[in-house]
Design a protein around this motif. Structure first.
Motif, mmCIF file in Angstrom:
data_model
loop_
_atom_site.group_PDB
_atom_site.id
_atom_site.type_symbol
_atom_site.label_atom_id
_atom_site.label_comp_id
_atom_site.label_asym_id
_atom_site.label_seq_id
_atom_site.Cartn_x
_atom_site.Cartn_y
_atom_site.Cartn_z
ATOM 1 N N LYS A 107 0.842 -1.268 -0.024
ATOM 2 C CA LYS A 107 0.114 0.212 -0.032
ATOM 3 C C LYS A 107 0.761 1.315 -0.008
ATOM 4 O O LYS A 107 1.794 1.489 0.957
ATOM 5 C CB LYS A 107 -0.855 0.121 1.199
ATOM 6 N N PHE A 109 1.095 5.541 0.007
ATOM 7 C CA PHE A 109 0.495 6.615 0.541
ATOM 8 C C PHE A 109 0.712 7.933 0.025
ATOM 9 O O PHE A 109 1.674 7.835 -0.821
ATOM 10 C CB PHE A 109 0.571 6.662 2.119
ATOM 11 N N GLU A 113 5.213 7.287 1.733
ATOM 12 C CA GLU A 113 5.348 6.455 2.554
ATOM 13 C C GLU A 113 4.551 5.007 1.981
ATOM 14 O O GLU A 113 3.843 5.145 0.931
ATOM 15 C CB GLU A 113 4.999 6.607 4.142
ATOM 16 N N ILE A 115 3.795 0.734 2.701
ATOM 17 C CA ILE A 115 3.888 -0.535 3.811
ATOM 18 C C ILE A 115 3.643 -1.880 2.813
ATOM 19 O O ILE A 115 3.085 -1.730 2.055
ATOM 20 C CB ILE A 115 2.753 -0.575 4.857
ATOM 21 N N ASP A 130 7.129 4.361 8.283
ATOM 22 C CA ASP A 130 6.430 4.799 9.482
ATOM 23 C C ASP A 130 5.564 3.978 10.444
ATOM 24 O O ASP A 130 4.790 3.197 10.053
ATOM 25 C CB ASP A 130 5.058 5.612 8.787
ATOM 26 N N LYS A 133 1.745 4.294 10.932
ATOM 27 C CA LYS A 133 0.841 3.365 10.003
ATOM 28 C C LYS A 133 1.013 1.774 10.232
ATOM 29 O O LYS A 133 0.102 1.218 9.913
ATOM 30 C CB LYS A 133 1.349 3.637 8.616
ATOM 31 N N LYS A 136 -1.168 1.064 13.197
ATOM 32 C CA LYS A 136 -2.606 1.199 12.701
ATOM 33 C C LYS A 136 -3.083 -0.135 11.885
ATOM 34 O O LYS A 136 -4.175 -0.840 12.170
ATOM 35 C CB LYS A 136 -2.939 2.413 11.720
#
Length: 330
Positions: A107, A109, A113, A115, A130, A133, A136
């Motif tokens: 993913k 952003f 950034e 992930i 991050d 993130k 989360k």
């Protein structure tokens, strides 16, 4: 405990800092999680019935059977249904399944950034810069699945040692213990226990990365599917197999947004390199399966480059042959 004691006594591994590879060079955080009873989360698409579990039969309803609504361990559908459940979860939360490895989800952003999540059966690694993130995502996962958070991934790396068996030594069944006394002495040696522990670790550790000169290595050692008539042909066939893995890794990394100027494939056989680059050696190679000549087209299209590596600099020899520790120290 006995196996672990044997591993410590034999100095099987040593804790050390992780070499500078992709995660370290990009200053990424890496977290490890485990899904508890993962296969029980899968939704079944067929009608499956089973007898009531022994010892848990409901009194007065012994004649009834259970209609399964979720997967159970032991069902042939369990692994697939668990993956489909997890895949739908990741897609719903905005993650893209990579085309070159369906167990890797990414993913990106708007702030630049990203992930990356890697799934292996019920274990997963989450990589990103991050940490907020990442936390989360971990919370979202915990809402849908019962998770065990291992936190920062624990890394174990082996210390380079000389191969225990010299290249001039030969093993034979004649060297096995023959008398009862020799067999009894052998039972007191923790060698078999240590080997068993290593085999268990090999079968249960999910992510195994090889490190060579600061980079990750994808490797395998297995019998070729055809009979070669010379060592040159063996190397030639191995080059073709290695090039397929290289192209997959190239496309996979490019999908993650990682570009590289040149993609090099090294070989320590000059004859095999000449055979790969020169299609005029027809009389020497016409008996080789046509599919292995694909390497010539790949090199002509400059999908990657093939170069000679000196035997003294070929660290991959440690995967297939006994070598002294000096060769592993670059």
């Amino acid at each position: 405990m006995k196996e672990m004691k044997s591993l410590h006594e034999n100095n099987t591994y040593e804790l050390m800092e992780l070499p500078k590879v992709l995660v370290a060079s990009m200053n990424l955080e890496i977290e490890q999680l485990d899904v508890k009873t993962a296969f029980l989360h899968g939704d079944l698409e067929e009608e499956i019935y089973m007898e009531q579990p022994e010892g848990f039969t409901i009194k007065g309803k012994e004649y009834l059977v259970c209609q399964l609504k979720k997967s159970l361990y032991g069902l042939k559908q369990a692994l697939r249904q668990w993956y489909k459940k997890f895949d739908s979860f990741m897609v719903e939360h905005g993650y893209d399944r990579t085309a070159f490895d369906h167990c890797v989800f990414v993913k990106k952003f708007s702030d630049g950034e990203f992930i990356i999540l890697l799934l292996y059966v019920d274990d997963m690694l989450i990589v990103g810069r991050d940490i907020g993130k990442i936390d989360k995502l971990k919370k979202e996962l915990s809402k849908s699945f019962e998770m065990k958070d291992w936190g920062l991934q624990i890394r174990f790396l082996a210390k380079p040692v000389s191969s225990p068996l010299g290249s001039h030594l030969k093993l034979s069944s004649k060297q096995s213990p023959s008398s009862e006394k020799e067999k009894e002495e052998m039972r007191n040696v923790p060698y078999a226990s240590a080997v068993g522990s290593l085999m268990y670790a090999m079968a249960t550790v999910k992510w195994i990365l090889g490190y060579l000169r600061g980079g990750t290595v994808s490797w395998q050692s297995r019998l070729q599917k055809c009979v070669a008539l010379s060592t040159k042909e063996v190397e030639y066939i191995a080059i073709t197999e290695a090039s397929k893995e290289l192209l997959w890794m190239k496309k996979f990394l490019q999908e993650l947004g990682l570009q590289q100027e040149r993609y090099l494939l090294y070989c320590d056989s000059q004859s095999a390199i000449h055979l790969s680059k020169n299609p005029t050696f027809h009389s020497r190679s016409k008996h080789i399966d046509v599919r292995y000549h694909w390497i010539r087209d790949a090199l002509e299209m400059k999908l990657f480059f093939l170069e000679k590596i000196h035997i003294d600099e070929n660290g991959s020899d440690m995967m297939t042959k006994p070598i002294p520790i000096e060769k592993l120290q670059f």
